[in-house]
Design a protein around this motif. Structure first.
Motif, PDB file in Angstrom:
ATOM      1  N   TRP A 294       0.834  -1.189  -0.048  1.00 26.30           N
ATOM      2  CA  TRP A 294      -0.073   0.079  -0.017  1.00 26.30           C
ATOM      3  C   TRP A 294       0.849   1.305  -0.086  1.00 26.30           C
ATOM      4  O   TRP A 294       0.620   2.162  -0.469  1.00 26.30           O
ATOM      5  N   CYS A 295       1.759   1.284   0.853  1.00 27.88           N
ATOM      6  CA  CYS A 295       2.912   2.379   1.018  1.00 27.88           C
ATOM      7  C   CYS A 295       3.424   2.544  -0.397  1.00 27.88           C
ATOM      8  O   CYS A 295       3.562   3.841  -0.809  1.00 27.88           O
ATOM      9  N   GLU A 296       3.926   1.340  -0.927  1.00 30.61           N
ATOM     10  CA  GLU A 296       4.515   1.958  -2.077  1.00 30.61           C
ATOM     11  C   GLU A 296       4.001   2.585  -3.484  1.00 30.61           C
ATOM     12  O   GLU A 296       3.912   3.311  -4.190  1.00 30.61           O
ATOM     13  N   ARG A 297       2.475   1.787  -3.394  1.00 31.55           N
ATOM     14  CA  ARG A 297       1.519   2.327  -4.412  1.00 31.55           C
ATOM     15  C   ARG A 297       0.997   3.746  -4.333  1.00 31.55           C
ATOM     16  O   ARG A 297       0.664   4.500  -4.994  1.00 31.55           O
ATOM     17  N   HIS A 298       1.172   4.233  -2.936  1.00 29.68           N
ATOM     18  CA  HIS A 298       0.416   5.305  -2.808  1.00 29.68           C
ATOM     19  C   HIS A 298       1.361   6.461  -2.182  1.00 29.68           C
ATOM     20  O   HIS A 298       0.935   7.509  -1.423  1.00 29.68           O
ATOM     21  N   ALA A 299       2.422   6.407  -2.528  1.00 35.36           N
ATOM     22  CA  ALA A 299       3.641   7.346  -1.998  1.00 35.36           C
ATOM     23  C   ALA A 299       3.714   8.771  -2.651  1.00 35.36           C
ATOM     24  O   ALA A 299       4.626   9.444  -2.514  1.00 35.36           O
TER      25      ALA A 299
ATOM     26  N   ARG B 169      11.787   1.485   0.272  1.00 37.51           N
ATOM     27  CA  ARG B 169      10.915   0.173  -0.280  1.00 37.51           C
ATOM     28  C   ARG B 169      10.270  -0.527   0.755  1.00 37.51           C
ATOM     29  O   ARG B 169      10.883  -0.264   1.885  1.00 37.51           O
ATOM     30  N   ARG B 170       9.324  -1.294   0.382  1.00 39.45           N
ATOM     31  CA  ARG B 170       8.538  -2.162   1.873  1.00 39.45           C
ATOM     32  C   ARG B 170      10.029  -3.038   2.257  1.00 39.45           C
ATOM     33  O   ARG B 170      10.864  -3.550   1.630  1.00 39.45           O
TER      34      ARG B 170
END
Ligand code: FAD
Length: 498
Positions: A248-253, A345-346
């Motif tokens: 989610w964090c990678e997609r919405h950063a 990145r995650r």
């Protein structure tokens, strides 16, 4: 009239010395100066330098390390009486004195002009030690760092002859003091002088209307919370949760992501605490839909989280008491250790395994231990790494391994756990988040002296490269120019350089 020397038998001495958030450290200064004006700061600083007493400034007392609460410090200059927030028409900016807290600043900005600076998450933090460290907060994904709005700063500095004076440094390209302004956009507290005042303005603000100089405050915010019991989260579900979160964090950063309006913290307490929480806040028009989607993305493949709460409230009510349980502290306070890292990145599968081990193993009795993963990025990442002194402009997650304890006898085992999980997470890069493809170093507003200790940092990369990356040589030149005697120093202060 100079300010008074406040001695140990005066209750105001204890009020300054005891206000520190982190009870792990304690100062024993010869005296405290409670200063009410820039002139009083100049006099207090010059006298301490003349008498060769080591001094430090303090504002809100929220330093995570013992930079103020240091037994070697002889004089504490407490700027907290300086709290005015006002429109400075001549500078076309909003002035905030360095003793105002984050909460007091939010309130004044909102009640007077309906505006906001994206300051930090705890209302009792002092802006004096906060803004100059870059300063991220609940609104950073949509507005950037507080330092991105810093137009000018007034600092009491000491020259090579020991004379103190106040200097105003601005963002203006033709200002001969511009380097000092730049150093206060992320260089960190206690480095160059005593900040007495900040001026804020959005860089491209036009016109003289004070209500248009800064971003509008959100009309309302929607907070949320949900939790999983550790009983329902075995190793596979844990890995799924962290992968879901990281994806989610990678997609919405991205700065233009519609989800830049959402900030969330995944609080993974140690299993002995019993639960894993997610808390957050949205300023989106359709906040409930956004929150539903976020929780659904996190929870894919996991049991449905319990105790889900969603609440809408006015911005100021939130800002003055945000997510009340997040920083709740028992009477008398708590000792803490926070070890921070920014991720580009995650976390990888090895790191997720490491996290699971350290969060569940029962040979460590550390009920306050927690791995926190906060959303980051968004508009923080719009600025270039050297545009301000805060170079971390590519991260998507702010990770923190933290712990808190009440009894000093528990310190060693809490430190061992926090150092253990952090070192193991970053084992591939010498135990620290070396800036590169995967990491963006660490935030100086969350200082951790371990990063300068070869026992915990075996990367060969010095602590200052973790905090300042390529900005460090420039900060050293600013230091040499404005604090040539190294009056303002602590364990992680910028060293003078050529
Ligand atoms: C509970 C908690 C929550 C936090 N949340 C956030 C957050 O959301 N975002 C974030 O960015 N940070 C956060 N922080 C970190 C915080 O921003 C820093 O610790 C900051 O330095 C605190 O400033 P202070 O004035 O309150 O602290 P102090 O302990 O008074 O000072 C901290 C440092 O700044 C120096 N300093 C203080 N006043 C001045 C001054 N006037 N001039 C020059 N130097 C000065 C001190 O000498 C010291 O080195 C948090 C900290 C805590 C404890």
């Amino acid at each position: 009239m100079p300010s008074e020397r406040v001695l140990a038998d005066d209750p105001r001495y204890a009020a300054t010395v005891e206000k520190r958030f982190n009870k792990r450290f304690r100062a024993r200064p010869d005296y405290v100066r409670l200063v009410s004006s820039t002139d009083e700061v100049v006099a207090a600083v010059e006298e301490a330098v003349r008498e060769e007493r080591r001094l430090v400034p303090t504002s809100g007392g929220h330093c995570l390390e013992g930079f103020v609460a240091d037994p070697d410090v002889r004089v504490i200059v407490d700027v907290s009486p300086m709290k005015r927030v006002y429109h400075d028409a001549a500078r076309r900016a909003i002035a905030v004195e360095a003793g105002a807290t984050v909460g007091e600043t939010f309130r004044a900005l909102h009640e007077t002009w309906g505006t906001v600076v994206p300051l930090g998450e705890h209302p009792a933090i002092g802006v004096g030690g906060h803004v100059l460290g870059g300063a991220f907060g609940f609104l950073c994904r949509q507005l950037g760092l507080a330092a991105d709005y810093l137009h000018a700063v007034e600092v009491v500095v000491v020259d090579a002859d020991g004379r103190a004076r106040a200097v105003v440094a601005t963002r203006d390209g033709d200002d001969a003091h511009r380097d000092l302004w730049w150093a206060h956009t992320g260089g960190g507290g206690g480095n160059f002088g005593v900040v007495t005042r900040y001026w804020f303005r959005t860089p491209d603000a036009i016109g003289d209307d004070p209500a248009a100089l800064l971003p509008r405050a959100p009309a309302s915010v929607t907070t949320f919370q949900a939790e999983w019991s550790w009983r329902d989260v075995a190793r596979a579900a844990f890995a799924r949760l962290l992968r879901n979160h990281g994806e989610w964090c990678e997609r919405h950063a991205g700065a233009d992501s519609p989800n830049a309006t959402l900030w969330a913290l995944l609080e993974i307490h140690r299993a002995q605490f019993g639960k894993i929480l997610v808390r957050g806040v949205s300023t989106d028009d359709d906040a409930e839909r956004q929150i539903d989607a976020h929780l659904a993305a996190l929870g894919t493949g996991l049991p449905v989280p319990s105790n889900r709460r969603v609440e809408r409230m006015p911005w100021l009510a939130f800002a003055l008491d945000p997510l009340p349980e997040l920083f709740a502290s028992p009477p008398g306070g708590v000792s803490v250790k926070v070890k921070d890292a920014l991720l580009k990145r995650r976390l990888g599968d090895r790191q997720i395994d490491v996290a699971y081990e350290w969060l569940t193993r029962d040979d460590h009795d550390v009920p306050g231990g927690m791995l926190g993963l906060a959303t980051y990025g968004g508009r923080v990442n719009v600025a270039a790494a050297d545009a301000t002194a805060a170079p971390q402009r590519a991260a998507i997650v702010d990770l923190a391994c933290s712990t808190g304890w009440l009894d000093p006898r528990d310190e060693a085992r809490n430190l061992a756990w926090a150092r253990g999980i952090y070192g193991a997470l970053f084992d591939d890069t010498g135990g620290v988040p070396v800036p590169g493809d995967a990491y963006d170093g660490a935030l100086i507003n969350h200082p951790d002296v371990d990063l300068a200790d070869p026992a915990y940092n075996t990367s060969g990369v010095p602590w200052h490269a973790l905090y300042y990356q390529g900005n460090y040589p420039r900060l050293q030149r600013v230091k040499a120019r404005w604090d040539p005697r190294d009056v303002f120093r602590h364990a992680l202060s910028v060293r003078p350089g050529g």
